[in-house]
Design an enzyme around this catalytic site. Structure first.
Site, PDB file in Angstrom:
ATOM      1  N   GLU A 110       0.835  -1.086  -0.064  1.00 12.64           N
ATOM      2  CA  GLU A 110      -0.021  -0.192  -0.058  1.00 12.64           C
ATOM      3  C   GLU A 110       0.899   1.177   0.071  1.00 12.64           C
ATOM      4  OE1 GLU A 110      -3.264   2.903   0.250  1.00 12.64           O
ATOM      5  OE2 GLU A 110      -2.927   0.727  -0.296  1.00 12.64           O
ATOM      6  N   HIS A 113       2.496   2.037  -3.269  1.00 16.25           N
ATOM      7  CA  HIS A 113       1.564   2.597  -3.989  1.00 16.25           C
ATOM      8  C   HIS A 113       1.483   4.027  -3.842  1.00 16.25           C
ATOM      9  CE1 HIS A 113      -1.820   2.927  -6.716  1.00 16.25           C
ATOM     10  NE2 HIS A 113      -2.737   3.256  -5.914  1.00 16.25           N
TER      11      HIS A 113
END
Length: 373
Positions: A110, A113
């Site tokens: 996460e 990203h």
């Protein structure tokens, strides 16, 4: 008395994006020396487009690996810039919910990203600054499109934040996916404008391109809705679904847009007929889009055979990866290929539309630059 707004996590993420964005920027500086302003800006935009395409695919990996809530706050991870600083919080959450969405691996996925997105945002800011500095050579449209792209990426970042804070709310996640593809379109419009390659097509074929783009947009929206509602595996057979050509479906519940993940609009659990309706709508959309694209391929074959072959190859990839997702149990590689194929189709059709639009009215603009409106 002070307000309790802490901007430090956002500033830290922006500074990290600046640092990461400097790496491809240095490559661009080294490789674009001695070129004209349009050539230099186009090279930077192509680099940003490449990284943005990869970001869209990595965003799909983030979602498909269930890492979207690997760090349940935004923009940091439990208030820290990286999962390293949140090791204790992640370990505590994982101990309390061993099968929950928070693990060290998912937290890193996460956050990578987010780092990647911030670096792309920095490159977009640089391209805007350059378009403004070189506006006499490039024309006003260059920096206007660059400003639109920056606004779009800021909006996309807001949807990314809402994706986390609203706990994978399907409508928000779908809009985030569409926003990623929209960012590719914004960058591609700038690229096509800086080196126009007119493609002479009859009016009927240009209208067909518009129809294909509309059909593709509808299908991407349906595909995003399938993915964000985890409705891929409600049909594990093909071409039938649940051994039926028309299984029981609840379109009203399935296409209630404003609802939490796995729930109906009134808060009840979303049933199998609703998920089946979501899945089958995407299959029907695939039939419609395939028909439109095959007609377009045939029409393009004599006038632009290279584009026609590329379009046919991408359509084949989409059909193959889509069927593989169903019959092979949604393998990660096929799912990522399906996302990449959708992005590729979008970029190809937008590029064709720009070139077809440039042909009838190709005339010199500032420094010989043609507008792709």
């Amino acid at each position: 008395m002070t307000t309790g707004v802490d901007w430090s996590p956002i500033l830290q993420l922006l500074l990290l994006g600046l640092a990461l964005g400097c790496l491809p920027l240095l490559v661009w500086v080294a490789r674009s020396r001695g070129r004209s302003a349009p050539q230099r800006l186009r090279a930077l935009l192509l680099l940003t487009l490449f990284l943005s395409f990869d970001l869209v695919v990595f965003g799909a990996f983030t979602r498909l690996s269930d890492s979207g809530l690997g760090c349940p706050d935004w923009p940091g991870c439990y208030g820290e810039l990286s999962p390293l600083g949140a090791r204790a919080e992640i370990a505590a959450e994982q101990a309390e919910r061993p099968h929950g969405p928070v693990t060290h691996g998912k937290a890193w996925v996460e956050m990578v990203h987010r780092y990647w997105a911030s670096a792309v945002g920095f490159l977009i800011v640089v391209s805007l600054v350059l378009a403004w500095m070189w506006r006499r050579e490039l024309g006003a449209r260059a920096w206007q499109l660059a400003l639109l792209t920056l606004g779009w990426v800021v909006l996309q970042g807001a949807f990314g934040a809402l994706t986390v804070t609203m706990k994978l709310f399907p409508a928000i996640v779908t809009l985030h996916l569409l926003g990623g593809l929209g960012l590719l379109v914004c960058l591609l419009l700038q690229v096509e404008r800086l080196r126009p390659q007119p493609l002479v097509l009859p009016p009927s074929l240009r209208a067909g391109l518009g129809l294909a783009l509309l059909a593709l947009l509808l299908q991407i929206m349906l595909g995003g809705w399938v993915s964000t509602n985890y409705a891929v595996l409600v049909c594990r057979d093909f071409p039938t679904c649940q051994q039926s050509w028309w299984p029981e479906m609840d379109f009203a519940a399935g296409f209630t847009l404003w609802r939490a993940l796995g729930q109906t609009g009134d808060g009840a659990w979303l049933g199998l007929p609703a998920l089946t309706a979501i899945h089958m709508a995407h299959r029907l959309g695939a039939l419609l889009l395939s028909a439109v694209l095959l007609v377009l391929v045939r029409a393009l074959w004599r006038r632009a055979p290279g584009h026609a072959r590329a379009l046919l190859a991408l359509l084949a990839l989409q059909l193959l990866s889509g069927v593989s997702n169903v019959v092979l149990g949604w393998p990660l590689l096929a799912a990522l290929a399906h996302t990449a194929g959708a992005a590729g189709l979008t970029m190809l059709l937008v590029s064709l539309a720009c070139r077809a639009q440039a042909a009838p009215r190709a005339r010199p603009q500032a420094a010989g630059i043609e507008v792709c409106a």
